[in-house]
Write an enzyme that holds these catalytic residues in place. Structure first.
Site, PDB file in Angstrom:
ATOM      1  N   LEU A  53       0.733  -1.216   0.091  1.00 12.62           N
ATOM      2  CA  LEU A  53      -0.105   0.026   0.108  1.00 12.62           C
ATOM      3  C   LEU A  53       0.982   1.363   0.072  1.00 12.62           C
ATOM      4  O   LEU A  53       1.830   1.325   0.787  1.00 12.62           O
ATOM      5  CB  LEU A  53      -0.877   0.082   1.166  1.00 12.62           C
ATOM      6  CG  LEU A  53      -1.986  -1.090   1.447  1.00 12.62           C
ATOM      7  CD1 LEU A  53      -2.683  -0.908   2.653  1.00 12.62           C
ATOM      8  CD2 LEU A  53      -2.939  -1.033   0.249  1.00 12.62           C
ATOM      9  N   ASP A  54       0.399   2.421  -0.791  1.00 10.58           N
ATOM     10  CA  ASP A  54       1.310   3.558  -0.718  1.00 10.58           C
ATOM     11  C   ASP A  54       1.442   4.111   0.750  1.00 10.58           C
ATOM     12  O   ASP A  54       0.598   3.902   1.415  1.00 10.58           O
ATOM     13  CB  ASP A  54       0.745   4.542  -1.735  1.00 10.58           C
ATOM     14  CG  ASP A  54       0.391   4.219  -3.096  1.00 10.58           C
ATOM     15  OD1 ASP A  54       1.496   3.343  -3.450  1.00 10.58           O
ATOM     16  OD2 ASP A  54      -0.201   4.676  -3.965  1.00 10.58           O
ATOM     17  N   ARG A  55       2.584   4.768   1.008  1.00 17.88           N
ATOM     18  CA  ARG A  55       2.585   5.222   2.064  1.00 17.88           C
ATOM     19  C   ARG A  55       1.398   6.095   2.750  1.00 17.88           C
ATOM     20  O   ARG A  55       1.070   5.737   3.880  1.00 17.88           O
ATOM     21  CB  ARG A  55       3.932   6.159   2.256  1.00 17.88           C
ATOM     22  CG  ARG A  55       4.373   6.729   3.471  1.00 17.88           C
ATOM     23  CD  ARG A  55       5.521   7.615   3.556  1.00 17.88           C
ATOM     24  NE  ARG A  55       6.223   7.546   4.823  1.00 17.88           N
ATOM     25  CZ  ARG A  55       7.306   8.214   5.052  1.00 17.88           C
ATOM     26  NH1 ARG A  55       8.375   8.446   3.990  1.00 17.88           N
ATOM     27  NH2 ARG A  55       7.658   8.498   6.232  1.00 17.88           N
TER      28      ARG A  55
END
Length: 260
Positions: A53-55
């Site tokens: 998952l993106d930050r």
């Protein structure tokens, strides 16, 4: 401590807070808060990532408890056998129920992809989306006297980098809090008036066949305080019954400074 959503002898899933890296990166060497290391210390065993998952994105993050479990999960993700559901708050009123088939050019990092080819053709990218609700708030943004927001359900059918963020930007309904693909004036307004100081994108649900037992498995992640406050202010409480909640763990109080 991170909220553990599911754990058995083979798999573990956590509710990733916004602002947390999934694993250590040489691009963020000084980062002390990392999901993989935190989960390892919390459950006392190594974990193996199968997706990311993106930050700035919160929600369900599923990992294997062995290299074989990680491999089997990764294979399911790569073959699109795992159904993923996200929710987002976007600029404007998006009430369609449709599928966007819009290829995306690979998004390259200036440092990590310095020597990567620049002539790669756009890659297939497909997203199913459905508008759930809209609202118009008496807050001016730019030359407009009011501001419109929409609540959207998203199911990516492919897994391109920043696919949901880029697809919604293509539809002219960027996700609130997206500093790279979004509307900076809208982001500032949402942060100032509605405390939306993060990317308003949440990985709400994963649906898969368990890679070892063969049984169906559904994992859902509750929304954090920022999300719940937004739902309340916009009159949307009750629209996401599987993810709404009242009480929060300490880990859900995410670092709201990371919006990239």
């Amino acid at each position: 401590m991170l909220e553990i959503l599911y754990q058995d002898p083979w798999l573990v899933a956590v509710n990733k807070p916004a602002g947390w890296l999934v694993h250590r990166s040489w691009l963020d060497r000084d980062e002390k808060v990392v999901v993989m290391q935190t989960v390892r210390d919390q459950i006392g065993q190594h974990v193996f990532t199968a997706h990311r998952l993106d930050r700035p994105t919160s929600g369900v993050l599923l990992m294997g408890l062995s290299s074989e479990a990680g491999r089997r999960l990764a294979q399911q993700f790569e073959q699109h056998h795992i159904r993923k559901r996200y929710h987002a708050i976007v600029r404007g009123w998006l009430m369609d129920d449709a599928v966007l088939d819009y290829p995306l050019v690979e998004e390259r990092d200036k440092i990590a992809d310095k020597f990567a080819r620049e002539d790669k053709a756009p890659q297939p990218a497909v997203t199913q989306y459905r508008g759930l609700a809209t609202v118009e708030m008496a807050v001016p943004t730019g030359r407009y006297p009011t501001t419109r927001y929409g609540l959207v359900e998203l199911e990516p059918k492919t897994g391109r980098k920043h696919q949901l963020r880029r697809h919604l930007a293509h539809l002219r309904h960027p996700i609130i809090g997206d500093s790279k693909h979004g509307d900076l004036r809208q982001n500032r307004s949402a942060a100032e008036h509605f405390a939306c100081r993060r990317l308003m994108l949440h990985a709400s649900r994963l649906e898969l066949t368990h890679p070892f037992t063969g049984q169906p498995l559904i994992i859902q992640a509750g929304l954090d305080e920022t999300w719940m406050q937004a739902l309340t202010q916009f009159g949307w409480r009750g629209l996401l019954p599987d993810n709404e909640r009242v009480e929060f763990t300490a880990a859900s109080r995410q670092d709201e400074t990371h919006l990239t």
